[in-house]
Design a protein around this motif. Structure first.
Motif, short mmCIF file in Angstrom:
data_model
loop_
_atom_site.label_atom_id
_atom_site.label_comp_id
_atom_site.label_asym_id
_atom_site.label_seq_id
_atom_site.Cartn_x
_atom_site.Cartn_y
_atom_site.Cartn_z
N PRO A 4 43.24 33.96 33.46
CA PRO A 4 44.66 34.04 33.03
C PRO A 4 45.06 35.43 32.55
O PRO A 4 46.22 35.81 32.66
CB PRO A 4 44.75 33.01 31.88
CG PRO A 4 43.58 32.11 32.09
CD PRO A 4 42.49 32.94 32.71
N ASP A 5 44.06 36.16 32.04
CA ASP A 5 44.39 37.48 31.51
C ASP A 5 44.02 38.60 32.48
O ASP A 5 43.76 39.73 32.09
CB ASP A 5 43.67 37.71 30.18
CG ASP A 5 42.16 37.55 30.34
OD1 ASP A 5 41.71 37.16 31.43
OD2 ASP A 5 41.44 37.84 29.35
N GLU A 6 43.97 38.22 33.79
CA GLU A 6 43.55 39.22 34.76
C GLU A 6 44.54 40.39 34.83
O GLU A 6 44.16 41.53 35.10
CB GLU A 6 43.43 38.57 36.14
CG GLU A 6 42.87 39.52 37.20
CD GLU A 6 42.62 38.80 38.53
OE1 GLU A 6 42.28 39.48 39.50
OE2 GLU A 6 42.78 37.56 38.58
N SER A 7 45.79 40.12 34.58
CA SER A 7 46.79 41.20 34.65
C SER A 7 46.80 42.07 33.40
O SER A 7 47.55 43.04 33.34
CB SER A 7 48.19 40.59 34.85
OG SER A 7 48.53 39.77 33.75
N MET A 8 46.01 41.72 32.42
CA MET A 8 45.95 42.49 31.17
C MET A 8 44.58 43.10 31.00
O MET A 8 43.93 42.96 29.96
CB MET A 8 46.31 41.59 29.99
CG MET A 8 47.71 41.00 30.05
SD MET A 8 48.14 40.01 28.60
CE MET A 8 46.99 38.64 28.81
N THR A 9 44.10 43.75 32.04
CA THR A 9 42.74 44.30 32.02
C THR A 9 42.56 45.32 30.91
O THR A 9 41.54 45.32 30.20
CB THR A 9 42.43 44.95 33.39
OG1 THR A 9 42.68 44.02 34.41
CG2 THR A 9 40.99 45.40 33.45
N LEU A 10 43.52 46.18 30.73
CA LEU A 10 43.39 47.22 29.72
C LEU A 10 43.32 46.63 28.32
O LEU A 10 42.46 47.00 27.51
CB LEU A 10 44.56 48.19 29.83
CG LEU A 10 44.57 49.34 28.81
CD1 LEU A 10 43.32 50.19 28.96
CD2 LEU A 10 45.82 50.19 28.99
N LEU A 11 44.22 45.66 28.03
CA LEU A 11 44.20 45.04 26.71
C LEU A 11 42.90 44.26 26.50
O LEU A 11 42.32 44.27 25.40
CB LEU A 11 45.41 44.13 26.55
CG LEU A 11 46.78 44.81 26.54
CD1 LEU A 11 47.88 43.76 26.45
CD2 LEU A 11 46.86 45.77 25.36
N THR A 12 42.45 43.56 27.54
CA THR A 12 41.21 42.79 27.42
C THR A 12 40.02 43.71 27.14
O THR A 12 39.16 43.42 26.31
CB THR A 12 40.96 41.98 28.70
OG1 THR A 12 42.10 41.15 28.95
CG2 THR A 12 39.73 41.12 28.57
N GLU A 53 37.63 43.49 23.89
CA GLU A 53 36.21 43.17 24.03
C GLU A 53 35.32 44.36 23.70
O GLU A 53 34.22 44.19 23.18
CB GLU A 53 35.94 42.69 25.46
CG GLU A 53 36.61 41.37 25.79
CD GLU A 53 36.35 40.93 27.22
OE1 GLU A 53 35.79 41.77 27.98
OE2 GLU A 53 36.69 39.80 27.58
N ARG A 54 35.79 45.57 24.04
CA ARG A 54 34.99 46.77 23.75
C ARG A 54 35.88 47.75 23.01
O ARG A 54 36.43 48.72 23.59
CB ARG A 54 34.48 47.39 25.05
CG ARG A 54 33.52 46.48 25.82
CD ARG A 54 32.93 47.20 27.02
NE ARG A 54 33.96 47.58 27.98
CZ ARG A 54 34.46 46.77 28.91
NH1 ARG A 54 34.00 45.54 28.99
NH2 ARG A 54 35.40 47.20 29.73
#
Length: 327
Positions: free
Chosen positions: A22-30, A34-35
């Motif tokens: 679901p959060d594939e479009s928010m790669t930068l935020l994810t 996470e890191r």
């Protein structure tokens, strides 16, 4: 009972593709969640641990906390200092106000003394002219009355102008009103000029504004936010006392440009305008008159030379326009 062969359809499970996150479009935020540590900082921390050093010096957090507290205190002290007026400024303002009131009282006292001395001069002048110089004395009395050199009393009207309710300030410049000033309910010096000229046109015999007698040399001006008459600042409301027949003055004033202008001030800008008849008004003498020329009358045959007579500065007709536009 024989049954025919049954055909079984090959049932193969549907091929499913891996579902999208679901959060594939928010790669930068994810990635940031996470890191949170930058890869370069993470590598440097790993090298410190590999070398047997602590991951952090341990002093950054207390330092930042102390710095934040100090900055907060400085900002608080600055805000308090800006909001609290300086004691020196308060004292200076109080001193200026006291000086203004003291000098205003001194001016009023000197004006009263000047009127009293002018009255004595008039009496001495009448004695010096003698009883035989009736024509000269009559002419001098007429000039004195026309020039505003002596107080006058009689019936007339009172015209009062005041700022619109809720309007701040006392006045503004004397320029004509513009579209930007459409809702401005402040009385301008230009407003007083137009109204006073309309009253002269209506047949006024004498006019004073807030106790300042108007003569042919009087000017209605502005200085900053103050309206000046005879170079004296006025305080609102502005009361214009006019001598003349009350009924005729009201009728004539309502029909000329000055009356129309006063109605426009009331209807368009909310300025308070009132016109009331008065059975008896007293207008003071002008205090800014000076003598510019004097002549010695020719003595009659066999009579001693008479004392020289003087002509006041503003010896023109009292029905002339008295207001001047601001420079």
């Amino acid at each position: 009972m024989t049954t025919g062969p049954t055909s079984h359809r090959d049932e193969t499970p549907p091929v499913t593709t891996p579902g999208r996150r679901p959060d594939e479009s928010m790669t930068l935020l994810t990635s940031m969640m996470e890191r949170p540590l930058d890869p370069g900082y993470a590598a440097a921390a790993a090298e410190r641990e590999a070398a047997g050093l602590p991951p952090s010096t341990g002093t950054s957090t207390p330092t930042v906390l102390v710095a934040a507290v100090v900055i907060g205190l400085l900002l608080t002290l600055g805000a308090v200092a800006l909001r609290t007026p300086s004691s020196s400024a308060i004292k200076a303002k109080a001193n200026l106000v006291s000086q203004i009131e003291t000098r205003r009282s001194a001016v009023e006292k000197q004006s009263t003394q000047l009127r009293a001395m002018q009255s004595e001069v008039d009496k001495l002048q009448a004695l010096a002219l003698g009883q035989d110089e009736t024509s000269l004395q009559t002419r001098l009395a007429a000039l004195t009355l026309a020039s505003g050199a002596e107080p006058v009393r009689g019936p007339g009207i009172k015209v009062v102008l005041d700022n619109a309710p809720g309007s701040d300030g006392t006045s503004a410049d004397g320029n004509p009103r513009t579209d930007a000033q459409k809702d401005d309910g402040t009385v301008f010096s230009k407003d007083l000029q137009v109204v006073v000229n309309g009253l002269w046109e209506a047949g006024a015999e004498a006019i004073s504004v807030n106790g300042q007698r108007l003569t042919s040399t009087s000017a209605i001006r502005f200085a900053g936010e103050a309206i000046l008459v005879n170079y004296r600042p006025l305080a609102r409301p502005y009361t214009i006392s006019v001598l003349g027949d009350p009924e005729d003055l009201q009728v004539e004033f309502a029909g000329n440009d000055g009356g129309a202008y006063a109605r426009a001030l009331k209807d368009n800008y909310g300025i308070r305008v009132s016109i009331d008849a008065a059975d008896s008004l007293t207008l003071p003498a002008a205090t800014s008159l000076t003598v510019r020329e004097a002549t010695v009358p020719k003595p009659k045959s066999g009579a001693p030379a008479a004392t020289s007579t003087s002509t006041p500065t503003s010896s023109t007709s009292s029905t002339s326009s008295t207001s001047e536009s601001s420079p």
